[in-house]
Design a protein around this motif. Structure first.
Motif, PDB file in Angstrom:
ATOM      1  N   ARG A 158       1.955  -0.935   6.259  1.00  0.00           N
ATOM      2  CA  ARG A 158       3.300  -1.507   6.449  1.00  0.00           C
ATOM      3  C   ARG A 158       4.197  -0.541   7.206  1.00  0.00           C
ATOM      4  N   PHE A 159       4.174   0.755   6.833  1.00  0.00           N
ATOM      5  CA  PHE A 159       5.002   1.723   7.568  1.00  0.00           C
ATOM      6  C   PHE A 159       4.553   1.847   9.014  1.00  0.00           C
ATOM      7  N   LYS A 160       3.266   1.841   9.259  1.00  0.00           N
ATOM      8  CA  LYS A 160       2.776   1.910  10.645  1.00  0.00           C
ATOM      9  C   LYS A 160       3.206   0.677  11.429  1.00  0.00           C
ATOM     10  N   GLU A 161       3.167  -0.479  10.773  1.00  0.00           N
ATOM     11  CA  GLU A 161       3.608  -1.728  11.404  1.00  0.00           C
ATOM     12  C   GLU A 161       5.089  -1.638  11.778  1.00  0.00           C
ATOM     13  N   THR A 177      15.626  -2.817   3.021  1.00  0.00           N
ATOM     14  CA  THR A 177      15.564  -2.734   1.562  1.00  0.00           C
ATOM     15  C   THR A 177      14.100  -2.677   1.115  1.00  0.00           C
ATOM     16  N   LEU A 178      13.907  -2.279  -0.139  1.00  0.00           N
ATOM     17  CA  LEU A 178      12.560  -2.322  -0.695  1.00  0.00           C
ATOM     18  C   LEU A 178      12.024  -3.752  -0.687  1.00  0.00           C
ATOM     19  N   LYS A 179      12.913  -4.706  -0.954  1.00  0.00           N
ATOM     20  CA  LYS A 179      12.498  -6.116  -0.932  1.00  0.00           C
ATOM     21  C   LYS A 179      11.965  -6.496   0.443  1.00  0.00           C
ATOM     22  N   GLU A 180      12.673  -6.078   1.494  1.00  0.00           N
ATOM     23  CA  GLU A 180      12.219  -6.368   2.852  1.00  0.00           C
ATOM     24  C   GLU A 180      10.886  -5.678   3.140  1.00  0.00           C
ATOM     25  N   PHE A 181      10.761  -4.439   2.659  1.00  0.00           N
ATOM     26  CA  PHE A 181       9.520  -3.696   2.880  1.00  0.00           C
ATOM     27  C   PHE A 181       8.332  -4.420   2.245  1.00  0.00           C
TER      28      PHE A 181
END
Length: 81
Positions: free
Chosen positions: A11-14, A63-67
């Motif tokens: 997810r972070f790479k994306e 936000t964490l929710k978005e993540f």
């Protein structure tokens, strides 16, 4: 089925790819050392703290929710040890 850490890294790479930023730029905008981000991306490191995820999300202005609102997290293995 993926592991939680693998999904977080993916997810972070994306997000970095979408924003055209490199891992050390993610570190800079998040106020952490580049080694924090590179250790997160390191396959040999097993765990990642929710605090680190939150700090990096703050740097990305999400936000964490978005993540976690990504299908990447839909089919994770249960990790009981």
């Amino acid at each position: 089925m993926a592991k939680v850490k693998d999904a977080v890294v993916k997810r972070f790479k994306e997000l970095c790819s979408e924003r055209k930023i490199k891992p050390n730029e993610l570190a800079n905008i998040s106020g952490v050392t580049p080694s924090t981000v590179y250790s997160l991306f390191d396959d040999s490191r097993r765990n990642v703290s929710i605090s680190t995820i939150k700090i990096l999300c703050d740097g990305l202005d999400i936000t964490l929710k978005e993540f976690f609102s990504s299908n990447i997290f839909d089919d994770l293995d249960q990790e009981i040890e």
